[in-house]
Scaffold this active site. Structure first.
Site, PDB file in Angstrom:
ATOM      1  CG  ASP A  54       0.120   9.462   0.657  1.00 20.17           C
ATOM      2  OD1 ASP A  54       0.007   8.282   1.018  1.00 20.17           O
ATOM      3  OD2 ASP A  54      -0.537  10.402   1.145  1.00 20.17           O
ATOM      4  CG  HIS A  66      -2.023  -1.008   1.119  1.00 21.63           C
ATOM      5  ND1 HIS A  66      -3.327  -0.684   0.837  1.00 21.63           N
ATOM      6  CD2 HIS A  66      -2.000  -2.360   1.221  1.00 21.63           C
ATOM      7  CE1 HIS A  66      -4.060  -1.784   0.790  1.00 21.63           C
ATOM      8  NE2 HIS A  66      -3.279  -2.813   1.032  1.00 21.63           N
TER       9      HIS A  66
END
Ligand code: GDG
Length: 467
Positions: free
Chosen positions: A376, A167
């Protein structure tokens, strides 16, 4: 009954945390409630359809919970001691891997004891998973806390089909090579049949590393691992439950809540919004400074404009996060005392957890959403804003360094380290003519709608079947 007592599943998800939270009623009775969140929402229907199981940590240390059935699938808890939580979770996962994988924006700490505990805990997850799997089951391992599980599981159960999804970003090789246990982690991931990353850049960083540091043959997106199996490496950009968010945001309750919130903020004409876990990767320091300067220079008027910043408490036992919390408190305090408002602060800063419907109400209100992480993996907040802001005239200021920037090219893209450019871009997002803003915003809505989280899960699982 334990999973080894015969309860075996043909589809097993393995993640650090279980998809359920414990709730204790007033009379002390304990039950389990599904935790909110995109991944759980997307995977629960599949779990029910395939009689699945979810292996993970229940969230409290030194406690053993027996496996149980929840909403039509098996929940298989893995216990962790206090020391393991400190060394595997707060230590190796959150103070070594997390900063290293996010461009080392904070200093990654390397401790041999943490590594050893990480390995031991990964083995426990692998053993528990092996017990929970029916012959030839499909297993989907999630995230950076469990990167050794694929290879450990393959050794225990060569019959399984194993997928892994990361992720968070996978860093450039020059950074990754600092990790003393780099080889073990590469081999851990290569135990999977399919390894998924958020963006193609992560997949190519990983493949470059495999070429440089191992003897395995790499051909295009496939690695021939020496034990004879093939590991395919691809990008699968994760998304949100688009329809679910639209319905929530358009509900009368959320619309009423957003009107209340606007009044509570003093009925400003313009609302800027930031929503983040309080994490040093999210670029809060830079963003708050940029907005603070815009207020101080008179480009933003505190009489008419409010910057609402939500920072959700996160990893509060890790030192770097405690420091960040203090820094942000002080920064916001300084700005608010120097730019006088009209009886309300220019920055409304909220360090708290909110319900999903309050989040949707905030997204509804925001004229400009600021999502400016330093790095991110994806950033779901950006996509949630696009779904929940049901007016056509929203504007998203988005960091180039969020995975989401690859899909959301019509956002106002910024380099979050460049404060002057960030200030100019925020002003452009506020002042561009309405048709310019809404054309871009509607294009982004289509993009998020057409790749929602169930597409993501189905695509990964279809590919896993096919490789
Ligand atoms: C990792 C990767 C990747 C936040 N505050 C509250 C709340 N949230 C919810 C948001 C959103 C989620 O938390 C945060 O997701 P992000 O994607 O922004 O970031 P991470 O937590 O760092 O997640 C990231 C993600 O995994 C998925 O693959 O996109 O790159 O770092 O859903 O809405 N939810 C509620 N109250 C809050 O106060 N209810």
């Amino acid at each position: 009954m334990s999973a080894s007592d015969g309860q075996q599943s043909s589809f097993v998800v393995v993640a650090n945390r279980l998809p359920v939270d414990r709730v204790t009623s007033e009379d002390g009775e304990v039950s389990w409630q599904t935790s909110p969140g995109g991944l759980v929402t997307a995977l629960e229907p599949l779990m029910r359809r395939f009689g699945g199981a979810w292996v993970g940590w229940p969230g409290s240390a030194d406690e053993t919970v027996d496996p149980f059935e929840h909403e039509g699938y098996q929940v298989v808890p893995v216990e962790l001691s206090t020391r393991e939580v400190e060394e595997y979770y707060e230590g190796f996962s959150n103070s070594t891997l997390w900063p290293l994988y996010h461009d080392a924006v904070a200093f990654p700490e390397f401790h041999r004891e943490w590594w050893e505990t990480y390995r031991d805990v990964n083995l426990r997850f692998a053993v528990r998973t092996a017990e929970a799997c029916a012959p030839n089951a499909t297993v989907w391992v999630q995230d950076y806390q469990l990167q050794l599980v694929p290879a450990m599981l393959r050794r225990l159960r060569p019959d399984l089909k194993i997928g892994f999804f990361l992720h968070i970003p996978f860093p450039p090789i020059e950074l990754y090579e600092q990790l003393p246990w780099r080889r073990q982690i590469i081999e851990g991931l290569l135990g999977a049949d399919l390894v998924g990353f958020q963006v193609p850049g992560g997949a190519s960083n990983f493949l470059r590393l495999v070429r440089r540091r191992t003897e395995h043959q790499v051909r295009s997106d496939r690695v021939s691992v020496e034990d004879g199996h093939l590991c395919t490496v691809r990008a699968y950009p994760i998304s949100i439950d688009y329809q679910g968010f639209v319905e929530l945001a358009e509900s009368p309750e959320v619309l009423a809540e957003s009107a209340e919130l606007r009044a509570e903020l003093g009925n400003p004409e313009t609302i800027l919004l930031g929503v983040d876990r309080l994490d040093y990767t999210k670029g809060l320091r830079q963003r708050i400074r940029a907005v603070g300067e815009l207020f101080a220079e008179g480009k933003l008027d505190p009489e008419t404009t409010v910057f609402l910043q939500v920072a959700t408490p996160s990893r509060e036992d890790v030192e770097e996060y405690q420091k960040l919390r203090n820094d942000i408190d002080q920064l916001v305090g300084r700005i608010n005392s120097s730019v006088g408002g009209v009886g309300r602060p220019a920055i409304s800063y909220r360090h708290a957890n909110f319900s999903r419907s309050t989040m949707a109400a905030m997204y509804q209100l925001a004229d400009v959403m600021l999502v400016t992480p330093l790095r991110d993996g994806m950033n779901l907040v950006a996509k949630e804003y696009i779904a929940c802001h049901t007016k056509s005239s929203g504007a998203l200021v988005l960091s180039e360094f969020a995975g989401a920037a690859r899909e959301l090219k019509r956002a106002y893209l910024v380099n979050p380290y460049d404060l002057d450019a960030m200030k100019d871009t925020i002003m452009r997002a506020l002042t561009d003519p309405e048709p310019v803003r809404s054309r871009a915003f509607l294009a982004m809505k289509r993009k998020v709608r057409d790749n929602s989280i169930d597409h993501w899960a189905n695509k990964f699982l279809q590919d896993l079947k096919a490789v």
